[in-house]
Enzyme design. Structure first.
Site, PDB file in Angstrom:
ATOM      1  N   LYS A  12     -11.232  -7.583  30.652  1.00 39.39           N
ATOM      2  CA  LYS A  12     -10.909  -8.104  29.426  1.00 39.39           C
ATOM      3  C   LYS A  12     -10.034  -9.457  29.678  1.00 39.39           C
ATOM      4  O   LYS A  12      -9.442  -9.800  30.587  1.00 39.39           O
ATOM      5  CB  LYS A  12     -10.144  -7.260  28.431  1.00 39.39           C
ATOM      6  N   TYR A  52     -19.025  -4.718  19.673  1.00 40.02           N
ATOM      7  CA  TYR A  52     -18.292  -3.774  19.367  1.00 40.02           C
ATOM      8  C   TYR A  52     -18.753  -3.286  17.914  1.00 40.02           C
ATOM      9  O   TYR A  52     -17.772  -2.599  17.135  1.00 40.02           O
ATOM     10  CB  TYR A  52     -16.926  -4.154  19.246  1.00 40.02           C
ATOM     11  N   ASN A 115      -5.810  -3.825  27.110  1.00 40.18           N
ATOM     12  CA  ASN A 115      -5.932  -2.911  27.971  1.00 40.18           C
ATOM     13  C   ASN A 115      -6.597  -2.970  29.412  1.00 40.18           C
ATOM     14  O   ASN A 115      -7.285  -1.929  29.933  1.00 40.18           O
ATOM     15  CB  ASN A 115      -6.325  -1.303  27.301  1.00 40.18           C
ATOM     16  N   HIS A 118     -12.858  -2.500  29.832  1.00 38.71           N
ATOM     17  CA  HIS A 118     -13.880  -1.534  29.126  1.00 38.71           C
ATOM     18  C   HIS A 118     -14.431  -0.722  30.033  1.00 38.71           C
ATOM     19  O   HIS A 118     -14.724  -1.034  31.153  1.00 38.71           O
ATOM     20  CB  HIS A 118     -14.826  -2.619  28.285  1.00 38.71           C
ATOM     21  N   GLU A 129     -25.014  -1.296  26.615  1.00 44.17           N
ATOM     22  CA  GLU A 129     -24.023  -2.346  27.030  1.00 44.17           C
ATOM     23  C   GLU A 129     -24.614  -3.106  28.308  1.00 44.17           C
ATOM     24  O   GLU A 129     -24.375  -4.292  27.905  1.00 44.17           O
ATOM     25  CB  GLU A 129     -22.631  -1.771  27.279  1.00 44.17           C
TER      26      GLU A 129
HETATM   27  P1  DAT Z   1     -11.960   2.638  24.768  1.00 49.78           P
HETATM   28  O1  DAT Z   1     -11.934   1.308  25.011  1.00 49.78           O
HETATM   29  O2  DAT Z   1     -11.021   3.329  25.329  1.00 49.78           O
HETATM   30  O3  DAT Z   1     -13.268   3.273  24.691  1.00 49.78           O
HETATM   31  P2  DAT Z   1     -12.194   2.548  21.881  1.00 49.78           P
HETATM   32  O4  DAT Z   1     -13.674   2.420  21.966  1.00 49.78           O
HETATM   33  O5  DAT Z   1     -11.640   3.471  20.887  1.00 49.78           O
HETATM   34  O6  DAT Z   1     -11.561   2.680  23.195  1.00 49.78           O
HETATM   35  O7  DAT Z   1     -11.637   1.114  21.153  1.00 49.78           O
HETATM   36  C1  DAT Z   1     -12.216  -0.130  21.827  1.00 49.78           C
HETATM   37  C2  DAT Z   1     -11.367  -1.251  21.970  1.00 49.78           C
HETATM   38  O8  DAT Z   1     -10.616  -1.513  20.769  1.00 49.78           O
HETATM   39  C3  DAT Z   1     -10.007  -0.643  22.916  1.00 49.78           C
HETATM   40  O9  DAT Z   1     -10.320  -0.683  24.472  1.00 49.78           O
HETATM   41  C4  DAT Z   1      -8.865  -1.491  22.513  1.00 49.78           C
HETATM   42  C5  DAT Z   1      -9.149  -1.781  20.974  1.00 49.78           C
HETATM   43  N1  DAT Z   1      -8.411  -0.648  20.238  1.00 49.78           N
HETATM   44  C6  DAT Z   1      -8.648   0.668  20.073  1.00 49.78           C
HETATM   45  N2  DAT Z   1      -7.686   1.342  19.385  1.00 49.78           N
HETATM   46  C7  DAT Z   1      -6.872   0.153  18.883  1.00 49.78           C
HETATM   47  C8  DAT Z   1      -5.857   0.260  18.078  1.00 49.78           C
HETATM   48  N3  DAT Z   1      -5.241   1.241  17.497  1.00 49.78           N
HETATM   49  N4  DAT Z   1      -5.130  -0.986  18.019  1.00 49.78           N
HETATM   50  C9  DAT Z   1      -5.774  -2.226  18.498  1.00 49.78           C
HETATM   51  N5  DAT Z   1      -6.822  -2.094  19.364  1.00 49.78           N
HETATM   52  C10 DAT Z   1      -7.419  -1.156  19.498  1.00 49.78           C
HETATM   53 MG    MG Z   2     -14.859   2.588  23.594  1.00 50.37          MG
END
Ligand code: DAT
Ligand code: MG
Length: 143
Positions: A12, A52, A115, A118, A129
Site C-alpha cells: 500500500k 474495493y 496496514n 493487502h 483481484e
Molecule cells: P483486510 O485488508 O484485512 O482484508 P478488510 O477487507 O475488512 O480487511 O478491509 C479492507 C481495508 O479497509 C483494510 O485493509 C483497511 C481498511 N479498513 C478496514 N477496516 C477499517 C476501519 N475500521 N477503519 C479504517 N479503515 C479500515
Molecule cells: Mg479484505
C-alpha cells in the site's frame, strides 16, 4: 492461473513511500511464495473504488479509496499451495496493533487503514483481484 494456488497482494502507498518494498518482498520469498506477476502503479480513485467495491457501504470506504489512490503501490500475484490462507496468516490481522508479532502488518503497518499490505480473503477474490490488475500476458503461471 490455478485457483487455490494463488493469492493477490498489494504493497500500500505508505509502505511503498517508506521504502519497505524490498523488505516485504524478501519476507514473501522467505515464506516460500513465488511471485508470478509484479508491477508498480498508481490507482485512480475510481479504480480503487472498483477494487474495493465489496466495502462500498462501510463508513471508511471513501477514506480507503482516497488513501489507496494517494501514491504508487506494488501489485503482485503470489503462488503457493494454500496461498490465500497462508498469506492471510503471514500478513496478520487488519489492525497492525492486533497483528501477531513478526507478521508483515505488525512489522510495517502504521494504522488499521495504513496496514502495509493487502491480501485476498478467498480463492474467488484472489482470481478477481489478480485479473483486475494483470492481463494474461503479464502472468507467469508456470513460474
Ligand atoms: P483486510 O485488508 O484485512 O482484508 P478488510 O477487507 O475488512 O480487511 O478491509 C479492507 C481495508 O479497509 C483494510 O485493509 C483497511 C481498511 N479498513 C478496514 N477496516 C477499517 C476501519 N475500521 N477503519 C479504517 N479503515 C479500515
Ligand atoms: Mg479484505
Amino acid at each position: 492461473m490455478e485457483k487455490g494456488k494463488i493469492t493477490f497482494t498489494m504493497i500500500k502507498p505508505t509502505a511503498f513511500k517508506n521504502n519497505y518494498t524490498g523488505d516485504i518482498l524478501k519476507m514473501i520469498y522467505q515464506k516460500k511464495f513465488r511471485i508470478i506477476a509484479l508491477k508498480m502503479m498508481q490507482l485512480t480513485k475510481d479504480q480503487a473504488a472498483a477494487f474495493y467495491i465489496e466495502h462500498k457501504e462501510r463508513p471508511f470506504y471513501a477514506e480507503l479509496c482516497e488513501f489507496m489512490s494517494s501514491g504508487p503501490i506494488i501489485a503482485a500475484i503470489l503462488k503457493k499451495e494454500n496461498a490465500v490462507r497462508d498469506y492471510r496468516q503471514f500478513i496478520g490481522s487488519t489492525n497492525p496493533i492486533e497483528a501477531e508479532k513478526g507478521t508483515i502488518r505488525s512489522v510495517f503497518g502504521s494504522s488499521v487503514e495504513q496496514n502495509a499490505v493487502h491480501g485476498s480473503d478467498s480463492d474467488d477474490s484472489a482470481m478477481r483481484e489478480s485479473s483486475f490488475f494483470f492481463s494474461d500476458l503479464e502472468i507467469f503461471s508456470n513460474f
